[in-house]
Scaffold this motif. Sequence first.
Motif, PDB file in Angstrom:
ATOM      1  N   MET A   1     -47.629 -60.333  55.269  1.00  0.00           N
ATOM      2  CA  MET A   1     -47.129 -60.310  56.651  1.00  0.00           C
ATOM      3  C   MET A   1     -47.118 -58.876  57.146  1.00  0.00           C
ATOM      4  N   SER A   2     -47.734 -58.644  58.259  1.00  0.00           N
ATOM      5  CA  SER A   2     -47.813 -57.286  58.802  1.00  0.00           C
ATOM      6  C   SER A   2     -47.003 -57.206  60.086  1.00  0.00           C
ATOM      7  N   VAL A   3     -45.953 -56.420  60.070  1.00  0.00           N
ATOM      8  CA  VAL A   3     -45.084 -56.285  61.235  1.00  0.00           C
ATOM      9  C   VAL A   3     -44.864 -54.797  61.476  1.00  0.00           C
ATOM     10  N   THR A   4     -45.180 -54.332  62.689  1.00  0.00           N
ATOM     11  CA  THR A   4     -45.001 -52.919  62.998  1.00  0.00           C
ATOM     12  C   THR A   4     -43.530 -52.566  63.080  1.00  0.00           C
ATOM     13  N   GLN A   5     -42.765 -53.386  63.799  1.00  0.00           N
ATOM     14  CA  GLN A   5     -41.333 -53.155  63.950  1.00  0.00           C
ATOM     15  C   GLN A   5     -40.604 -54.431  63.544  1.00  0.00           C
ATOM     16  N   PRO A   6     -40.347 -54.613  62.237  1.00  0.00           N
ATOM     17  CA  PRO A   6     -39.767 -55.868  61.777  1.00  0.00           C
ATOM     18  C   PRO A   6     -38.346 -56.049  62.278  1.00  0.00           C
ATOM     19  N   PRO A   7     -37.916 -57.297  62.436  1.00  0.00           N
ATOM     20  CA  PRO A   7     -36.515 -57.531  62.803  1.00  0.00           C
ATOM     21  C   PRO A   7     -35.593 -56.891  61.777  1.00  0.00           C
ATOM     22  N   ARG A 200     -41.377 -49.103  52.088  1.00  0.00           N
ATOM     23  CA  ARG A 200     -41.403 -49.414  53.514  1.00  0.00           C
ATOM     24  C   ARG A 200     -41.140 -50.891  53.778  1.00  0.00           C
ATOM     25  N   PRO A 201     -40.734 -51.241  54.992  1.00  0.00           N
ATOM     26  CA  PRO A 201     -40.510 -52.653  55.350  1.00  0.00           C
ATOM     27  C   PRO A 201     -41.779 -53.484  55.180  1.00  0.00           C
ATOM     28  N   PHE A 202     -41.581 -54.732  54.768  1.00  0.00           N
ATOM     29  CA  PHE A 202     -42.664 -55.698  54.570  1.00  0.00           C
ATOM     30  C   PHE A 202     -43.755 -55.053  53.711  1.00  0.00           C
ATOM     31  N   ASP A 203     -44.900 -54.686  54.262  1.00  0.00           N
ATOM     32  CA  ASP A 203     -45.937 -53.946  53.539  1.00  0.00           C
ATOM     33  C   ASP A 203     -46.377 -54.668  52.268  1.00  0.00           C
ATOM     34  N   ASP A 204     -46.286 -56.009  52.253  1.00  0.00           N
ATOM     35  CA  ASP A 204     -46.702 -56.838  51.113  1.00  0.00           C
ATOM     36  C   ASP A 204     -45.930 -56.506  49.829  1.00  0.00           C
ATOM     37  N   HIS A 230     -38.735 -57.960  51.988  1.00  0.00           N
ATOM     38  CA  HIS A 230     -39.428 -58.118  50.713  1.00  0.00           C
ATOM     39  C   HIS A 230     -38.931 -59.378  50.000  1.00  0.00           C
ATOM     40  N   PRO A 231     -39.793 -60.299  49.634  1.00  0.00           N
ATOM     41  CA  PRO A 231     -39.365 -61.438  48.817  1.00  0.00           C
ATOM     42  C   PRO A 231     -38.818 -60.949  47.477  1.00  0.00           C
ATOM     43  N   LEU A 232     -37.839 -61.663  46.963  1.00  0.00           N
ATOM     44  CA  LEU A 232     -37.209 -61.320  45.688  1.00  0.00           C
ATOM     45  C   LEU A 232     -37.627 -62.318  44.617  1.00  0.00           C
ATOM     46  N   VAL A 233     -37.899 -61.818  43.422  1.00  0.00           N
ATOM     47  CA  VAL A 233     -38.132 -62.653  42.245  1.00  0.00           C
ATOM     48  C   VAL A 233     -37.025 -62.320  41.257  1.00  0.00           C
ATOM     49  N   LEU A 234     -36.226 -63.316  40.884  1.00  0.00           N
ATOM     50  CA  LEU A 234     -35.056 -63.076  40.047  1.00  0.00           C
ATOM     51  C   LEU A 234     -35.301 -63.447  38.596  1.00  0.00           C
ATOM     52  N   MET A 235     -34.889 -62.560  37.694  1.00  0.00           N
ATOM     53  CA  MET A 235     -34.811 -62.872  36.276  1.00  0.00           C
ATOM     54  C   MET A 235     -33.347 -63.134  35.927  1.00  0.00           C
ATOM     55  N   TYR A 250     -46.438 -62.768  40.210  1.00  0.00           N
ATOM     56  CA  TYR A 250     -46.019 -62.615  41.608  1.00  0.00           C
ATOM     57  C   TYR A 250     -46.494 -61.309  42.245  1.00  0.00           C
ATOM     58  N   ALA A 251     -47.299 -60.533  41.525  1.00  0.00           N
ATOM     59  CA  ALA A 251     -47.777 -59.238  42.031  1.00  0.00           C
ATOM     60  C   ALA A 251     -46.604 -58.388  42.519  1.00  0.00           C
ATOM     61  N   CYS A 252     -45.580 -58.267  41.666  1.00  0.00           N
ATOM     62  CA  CYS A 252     -44.386 -57.498  42.030  1.00  0.00           C
ATOM     63  C   CYS A 252     -44.758 -56.032  42.227  1.00  0.00           C
ATOM     64  N   THR A 253     -44.135 -55.421  43.225  1.00  0.00           N
ATOM     65  CA  THR A 253     -44.467 -54.046  43.592  1.00  0.00           C
ATOM     66  C   THR A 253     -43.383 -53.037  43.263  1.00  0.00           C
ATOM     67  N   HIS A 254     -42.129 -53.472  43.189  1.00  0.00           N
ATOM     68  CA  HIS A 254     -41.073 -52.514  42.858  1.00  0.00           C
ATOM     69  C   HIS A 254     -39.904 -53.211  42.182  1.00  0.00           C
ATOM     70  N   THR A 255     -39.164 -52.408  41.418  1.00  0.00           N
ATOM     71  CA  THR A 255     -38.033 -52.933  40.667  1.00  0.00           C
ATOM     72  C   THR A 255     -37.124 -51.778  40.273  1.00  0.00           C
ATOM     73  N   HIS A 256     -35.928 -52.124  39.828  1.00  0.00           N
ATOM     74  CA  HIS A 256     -34.969 -51.148  39.315  1.00  0.00           C
ATOM     75  C   HIS A 256     -34.830 -51.384  37.819  1.00  0.00           C
ATOM     76  N   MET A 257     -34.997 -50.320  37.023  1.00  0.00           N
ATOM     77  CA  MET A 257     -34.998 -50.465  35.569  1.00  0.00           C
ATOM     78  C   MET A 257     -34.084 -49.434  34.916  1.00  0.00           C
ATOM     79  N   VAL A 258     -33.943 -49.567  33.596  1.00  0.00           N
ATOM     80  CA  VAL A 258     -33.204 -48.591  32.794  1.00  0.00           C
ATOM     81  C   VAL A 258     -34.061 -48.227  31.586  1.00  0.00           C
ATOM     82  N   PRO A 259     -33.823 -47.051  30.987  1.00  0.00           N
ATOM     83  CA  PRO A 259     -34.675 -46.598  29.881  1.00  0.00           C
ATOM     84  C   PRO A 259     -34.731 -47.553  28.693  1.00  0.00           C
TER      85      PRO A 259
END
Length: 518
Positions: A1-7, A200-204, A230-235, A250-259
């Motif tokens: 979804m490509s949105v220049t100024q997302p809600p 960035r917002p949306f941006d796949d 951004h859609p969320l995939v939960l573990m 799911y072609a995940c693009t970002h996440t928060h991790m620990v060492p």
Amino acid sequence: MSVTQPPNGFWAQATADPGRTVLTAPDGEEWTAGRLHAAVNQLVHGLRAAGMRQGDAFAVVLPNGVEFFTAYLAASQAGFYLVPVNHHLVGPEIAWIVADSGAKVLIAHERFAGAATAAADEAKLPVNGRYAVGDVPGFRPYAELLVGQPSYEPADRTLGWVMNYTSGTTGRPRGIRRPLSGKLPEESYLGGFLAIFGIRPFDDNVHLVCSPLYHTAVLQFAGAALHIGHPLVLMDKWTPEEMLRLIDRYACTHTHMVPTQFHRLLALPEDVRASYDVSSMRHAIHGAAPCPHHVKRAMIDWWGHCVEEYYAASEGGGAFATAQDWLKKPGTVGKAWPISELAVFDDEGNRLPPGELGTVYMKMSTGGFSYHKDEGKTKKNRIGDFFTVGDLGILDEDGYLFLRDRKIDMIISGGVNIYPAEIEAALLSHPAVADAAAFGIPHADWGEEVKAVVEPADGHAADDALAAGILAHCEQQLAAFKRPRTVDFIETMPRDPNGKLYKRRLREPYWEGHERAV
């Protein structure tokens, strides 16, 4: 979804595109924005019917799942405080948080029935304030909060907050309470936090939630991702191969991790690692604990420059380092966020120049906080507008922060300061070590000596031969005064799933009958 100024925010996006999938639950069930929006609205109406009003708090003892996000979004638009509770706590610990926060409602999962029941009883929570996902005797079904309630947006919408409780490494945990703004949720850009990391917002983008949502950063990152589309995939329960499978699927693009997660991913056999495509990852952001240099380099070699690091606390932050920053200045946790300022002070409150070791302080431009019902702690940890959580570090000439350790964890042996993180990094570089901790134990002459506690890797026996091998390995890695004198073994290191080590639990038995100098 490509949105220049997302809600702005989840609610506006759900109204604009209710059919878009926004959440994939741990069991694979997909939730659309419209379906989640309806459940959130119903929960607000249900909580109000249960007696909650703006400024009130409710607590949750829940695993990662749609109910957690429903609670988060309900609090965010109804002016409530959501109090996430670590579900590894026992009844009296949960009871303290429920009572201290003034929570009027407790929502618990049947998986944690025993602790939740004991907590509700000790906190004297009335029956109409107890709700369970699944079957918990004495708790009303969670569905009662939703069924029969309208799915339209509630009246008097106003922005609420998450009220996290500190880990309580010393004394009782304290709630971090921020004042309510009184604004509509849409009047605050709730996903702006992620811009610090270039997200960035949306941006796949697709955000993978791979750690428990009760952790401050995990919920903050995931909530911000949801609010910027951004859609969320939960573990639910993290395992290294399942994480790789989900990134690939799911072609995940970002996440928060620990060492700790890095270390266990790297322990997978090479053929397993190679069988999953992780090239979609743009931001594998880690924090919460020191990352050994060899682990970080190995992850960058495998995943590339998406491996990024930040320094912050539940109270605020912080610093951020890209992979390029770290490769240029190995060991740094980065430079100050645009909304933050970093400083290092000595014990007398004097600001130190670059290159000198002291206590790290932070200042946020986005507003302050207080420790709930603890004005003394609020004042004690501050110098002007700066606050600290007790970490020791150095700022270099370029403004990059290098951490040494927490002041409470520092070992003082023969008058020399020793930093456990450096020792733990050396221990973890031994192939037979799955996890490790270093801390000081009593010594008649030196005050303290270094003790290592090790969780052996699979296939390695916890015996004298392994202990001798680990000590010999340390001889090649560390100066004599830093080396552990002895090694003890433990079956499983006491960490929460975010990677936070409960070092106090390891250290206290050695100090029974002794008084620590720090």
